[in-house]
Write a protein that holds these residues in place. Sequence first.
Motif, PDB file in Angstrom:
ATOM      1  N   HIS A 145       1.672   0.188 -10.584  1.00  0.00           N
ATOM      2  CA  HIS A 145       1.105  -1.055 -11.079  1.00  0.00           C
ATOM      3  C   HIS A 145       1.723  -2.300 -10.430  1.00  0.00           C
ATOM      4  O   HIS A 145       1.018  -3.274 -10.161  1.00  0.00           O
ATOM      5  N   MET A 199       2.159   1.858  -3.440  1.00  0.00           N
ATOM      6  CA  MET A 199       1.134   2.382  -4.331  1.00  0.00           C
ATOM      7  C   MET A 199       0.914   3.875  -4.125  1.00  0.00           C
ATOM      8  O   MET A 199       0.679   4.620  -5.082  1.00  0.00           O
ATOM      9  N   ALA A 251       0.224  -2.840  -7.047  1.00  0.00           N
ATOM     10  CA  ALA A 251      -1.210  -3.052  -7.234  1.00  0.00           C
ATOM     11  C   ALA A 251      -1.479  -4.475  -7.715  1.00  0.00           C
ATOM     12  O   ALA A 251      -2.413  -5.143  -7.240  1.00  0.00           O
ATOM     13  N   THR A 302       0.832  -1.203   0.000  1.00  0.00           N
ATOM     14  CA  THR A 302       0.000   0.000   0.000  1.00  0.00           C
ATOM     15  C   THR A 302       0.864   1.251   0.000  1.00  0.00           C
ATOM     16  O   THR A 302       0.582   2.223  -0.716  1.00  0.00           O
TER      17      THR A 302
END
Length: 213
Positions: A185, A177, A188, A174
């Motif tokens: 990406h 990201m 993710a 997280t």
Amino acid sequence: MAHSFPVPRTCPFAPPPEYERMREEAPLVRTSLPGGDVWLVTRHAEAKQVLGGGGISTSPATPGHPNAALRPSPPPSPEEAAAMERFLAGHFIDLDPPEHTRFRRLLIPEFTVRRIRDLRPGIQALVDGLIDDLVARGSEAELVESFGLALPSLVICQLLGVPYADREFFQARTREMLSSDGDFHTPAFAIRDYLDGLVTGAEKAPRTTCSGG
């Protein structure tokens, strides 16, 4: 002339003063995005009207959507396209009704007042634990890293049923990201693959039933 958007912040605790000038200028202001010029809704009343009315599309597949110009060139390979399709499956934030409505209805029971009230003790325990960790570190601590970013990801772990042993992995992906200079990406896809495995494991786990006696 279109305004540039988003406007860089000079203060991390307040929006740029340019936004206030935009609101004073007009409820709709022409702004520039990488995909082209769009209309920025600057005021609350008009934003409610746009979000609550029909005729507005959020889908990148809609002709004229600014994200349509950001599609990669050359086109992705079949393998890349299949991976992206798998990643976006169920990603209903960019869908229009009735597809958006179908997915939204599946989640409504998880966000009722009663459900959130039931979650409160667990969230309070997370907050208390993070604060205790901050206090234990002494007179200096990184509030955003140790609390502001950690708490939402831990609450999401709680909502998704992520095992406690895997929470550090989830938090780390997280953070990657949300990093402004990171690769969105890769983490993710890592989270999507992890959640795929979590759901598959839950589907294979034997169900237990309770009966009164």
